[in-house]
Design a protein around this motif. Structure first.
Motif, mmCIF file in Angstrom:
data_model
loop_
_atom_site.group_PDB
_atom_site.id
_atom_site.type_symbol
_atom_site.label_atom_id
_atom_site.label_comp_id
_atom_site.label_asym_id
_atom_site.label_seq_id
_atom_site.Cartn_x
_atom_site.Cartn_y
_atom_site.Cartn_z
ATOM 1 N N VAL A 49 41.056 45.540 24.078
ATOM 2 C CA VAL A 49 41.689 45.622 25.402
ATOM 3 C C VAL A 49 41.046 44.709 26.438
ATOM 4 O O VAL A 49 41.619 44.488 27.504
ATOM 5 N N GLY A 50 39.844 44.199 26.155
ATOM 6 C CA GLY A 50 39.190 43.409 27.188
ATOM 7 C C GLY A 50 38.149 42.464 26.645
ATOM 8 O O GLY A 50 37.704 42.566 25.488
ATOM 9 N N LEU A 51 37.769 41.534 27.499
ATOM 10 C CA LEU A 51 36.677 40.611 27.198
ATOM 11 C C LEU A 51 35.745 40.583 28.396
ATOM 12 O O LEU A 51 36.176 40.396 29.532
ATOM 13 N N LYS A 52 34.477 40.795 28.105
ATOM 14 C CA LYS A 52 33.443 40.745 29.144
ATOM 15 C C LYS A 52 32.629 39.474 28.957
ATOM 16 O O LYS A 52 32.125 39.214 27.853
ATOM 17 N N ASP A 53 32.509 38.688 30.002
ATOM 18 C CA ASP A 53 31.808 37.417 29.876
ATOM 19 C C ASP A 53 30.429 37.479 30.512
ATOM 20 O O ASP A 53 30.285 37.690 31.710
ATOM 21 N N ARG B 114 45.309 31.088 28.449
ATOM 22 C CA ARG B 114 46.007 31.251 27.171
ATOM 23 C C ARG B 114 46.438 32.701 26.931
ATOM 24 O O ARG B 114 47.526 32.944 26.405
ATOM 25 N N PHE B 115 45.601 33.654 27.333
ATOM 26 C CA PHE B 115 45.883 35.049 26.970
ATOM 27 C C PHE B 115 46.268 35.936 28.144
ATOM 28 O O PHE B 115 46.750 37.042 27.941
ATOM 29 N N GLY B 116 46.032 35.477 29.359
ATOM 30 C CA GLY B 116 46.530 36.152 30.551
ATOM 31 C C GLY B 116 46.331 37.647 30.565
ATOM 32 O O GLY B 116 45.229 38.160 30.357
ATOM 33 N N ASN B 117 47.438 38.376 30.771
ATOM 34 C CA ASN B 117 47.377 39.823 30.928
ATOM 35 C C ASN B 117 47.219 40.593 29.623
ATOM 36 O O ASN B 117 47.174 41.825 29.645
ATOM 37 N N ARG B 118 47.158 39.897 28.493
ATOM 38 C CA ARG B 118 46.946 40.605 27.227
ATOM 39 C C ARG B 118 45.595 41.321 27.235
ATOM 40 O O ARG B 118 45.413 42.343 26.573
ATOM 41 N N LEU B 119 44.642 40.779 27.995
ATOM 42 C CA LEU B 119 43.306 41.354 28.056
ATOM 43 C C LEU B 119 42.923 41.689 29.488
ATOM 44 O O LEU B 119 43.401 41.057 30.440
ATOM 45 N N GLY B 120 42.026 42.667 29.636
ATOM 46 C CA GLY B 120 41.328 42.850 30.895
ATOM 47 C C GLY B 120 40.100 41.954 30.890
ATOM 48 O O GLY B 120 39.432 41.802 29.860
ATOM 49 N N TRP B 121 39.816 41.326 32.031
ATOM 50 C CA TRP B 121 38.733 40.341 32.111
ATOM 51 C C TRP B 121 37.623 40.893 32.996
ATOM 52 O O TRP B 121 37.848 41.228 34.161
ATOM 53 N N ILE B 122 36.414 40.968 32.434
ATOM 54 C CA ILE B 122 35.286 41.609 33.104
ATOM 55 C C ILE B 122 34.142 40.604 33.249
ATOM 56 O O ILE B 122 33.732 39.981 32.271
ATOM 57 N N ASN B 123 33.646 40.474 34.461
ATOM 58 C CA ASN B 123 32.492 39.612 34.702
ATOM 59 C C ASN B 123 31.228 40.394 34.377
ATOM 60 O O ASN B 123 30.915 41.389 35.029
ATOM 61 N N GLY B 124 30.502 39.930 33.358
ATOM 62 C CA GLY B 124 29.276 40.596 32.944
ATOM 63 C C GLY B 124 28.049 39.719 33.075
ATOM 64 O O GLY B 124 27.048 39.938 32.386
ATOM 65 N N MET B 125 28.114 38.736 33.964
ATOM 66 C CA MET B 125 26.939 37.905 34.195
ATOM 67 C C MET B 125 25.841 38.731 34.853
ATOM 68 O O MET B 125 26.122 39.694 35.567
ATOM 69 N N PRO B 126 24.569 38.371 34.607
ATOM 70 C CA PRO B 126 23.490 39.093 35.287
ATOM 71 C C PRO B 126 23.692 39.069 36.802
ATOM 72 O O PRO B 126 23.939 38.014 37.380
ATOM 73 N N MET B 127 23.653 40.228 37.407
ATOM 74 C CA MET B 127 23.993 40.439 38.811
ATOM 75 C C MET B 127 25.322 39.759 39.120
ATOM 76 O O MET B 127 25.418 38.721 39.769
ATOM 77 N N ALA B 128 26.365 40.367 38.634
ATOM 78 C CA ALA B 128 27.700 39.759 38.634
ATOM 79 C C ALA B 128 28.236 39.460 40.026
ATOM 80 O O ALA B 128 29.110 38.600 40.181
ATOM 81 N N GLU B 129 27.726 40.158 41.032
ATOM 82 C CA GLU B 129 28.175 39.848 42.400
ATOM 83 C C GLU B 129 27.950 38.380 42.749
ATOM 84 O O GLU B 129 28.724 37.793 43.512
#
Length: 311
Positions: A160-164, A178-193
């Motif tokens: 359901v998602g990809l965390k980067d 390429r995949f748009g709304n097929r996945l939920g996209w999550i920012n997982g960088m250190p201190m993502a803010e």
């Protein structure tokens, strides 16, 4: 079984694994951590993941953390667990997550080895197919999927998602286009803010917030300002809170974990500045630096609940 095939949105909370000075899991401290995140309105809970020192938990500790999280959350928000590392252990943790009725899991990279794309595909596929739970794939370090590899995994509805957490923006653009709304996209960088303003235009509508464990109202202010286009507030929070804390985080390896516990201890949570090797505790010098930053932040931006203050 969870049939809601949607990844979390908004701000995701990642509770720590509180250890006492006998190196035992402090269950009461963990409960308070999770209850606090729920009270502050975070949209999902990720238990026993990176911030929860996933790599250093025994099977019993892992089971305990997942059970506590699922029980306390009680369906209010999605609960995701951390699975990964050794494939056999990943499958075991996936089964535990299913038995404890978690909503899904975040699949962390395999142990050490840098595999070819076909190897990464088999690793993720094997875990995804092992249960009916939702799966979020984690891009970082030795597990970075190319577009064609990711496309093959999207044949499984559990994904359901990809965390980067890798930070390759060229790849992120390719994947989101390429995949748009097929996945939920999550920012997982250190201190993502720090990086969220760059991720948001690509379709990333969720991020994992380390500082939400001790100053969640700052993370919420930042997220809301991004959503509404309030650049003045974004800039102010960068200057006063986000960049100063991030500068401390970058001073020593492992601070992505231990600095969270230090921040929690500073604002009065029963979480000691205790971690398991190879992560090291925050030094007294850096602890005082963080305390100074948090004192200024909370003076300028007091929590509406009034329960967050420097002790």
């Amino acid at each position: 079984m969870n049939k809601n095939r949607k990844a979390p949105t908004g701000i995701s909370g990642f509770p720590v694994a509180p250890f006492n000075h006998q190196n035992e899991l402090d269950q009461e401290a963990l409960k308070k951590n999770i209850e606090f995140l729920l009270d502050e309105g975070l949209e999902s809970i990720f238990i026993a993941c990176g911030s929860g020192e996933f790599h250093n938990l025994s099977k019993k500790e892992y089971e305990t953390m997942v059970e506590i999280a699922v029980t306390i959350v009680n369906g209010q928000v999605p609960v995701y667990t951390g699975v990964g590392g050794n494939l056999s252990e990943a499958l075991e943790k996936a089964k535990i997550s299913e038995q404890k009725k978690a909503d899904g899991y975040l699949i962390l990279p395999p142990y050490l080895i840098e595999g070819e794309q076909e190897g990464l595909y088999e690793y993720y596929k094997t875990i995804v197919r092992s249960t009916d739970l939702n799966a979020i794939l984690y891009q970082r370090n030795n597990a970075v999927l190319k577009a064609d590899t990711l496309e093959g995994l999207l044949n499984y509805e559990q994904v359901v998602g990809l965390k980067d957490g890798h930070g390759n923006m060229e790849l992120n653009i390719e994947l989101t286009q390429r995949f748009g709304n097929r996945l939920g996209w999550i920012n997982g960088m250190p201190m993502a803010e720090v990086t969220m303003p760059a991720y948001k235009p690509l379709g990333f509508n969720c991020y994992s917030s380390a500082i939400s464990n001790y100053i969640p109202h700052i993370s919420r202010m930042f997220f809301d300002a991004l959503q509404s286009g309030d650049q003045d507030t974004v800039n102010m929070l960068y200057e006063d809170a986000i960049l100063p804390i991030n500068n401390i985080r970058r001073k020593r390896k492992g601070y992505a974990v231990s600095l969270i516990k230090a921040g929690m201890e500073i604002v009065g949570f029963p979480v000691e500045n205790t971690v398991r090797p190879p992560v090291v505790p925050v030094t007294s010098e850096h602890y005082q630096e963080l305390k100074f930053v948090l004192t200024k932040v909370l003076d300028k931006y007091p929590s509406k609940t009034g329960i967050i203050s420097v002790k």
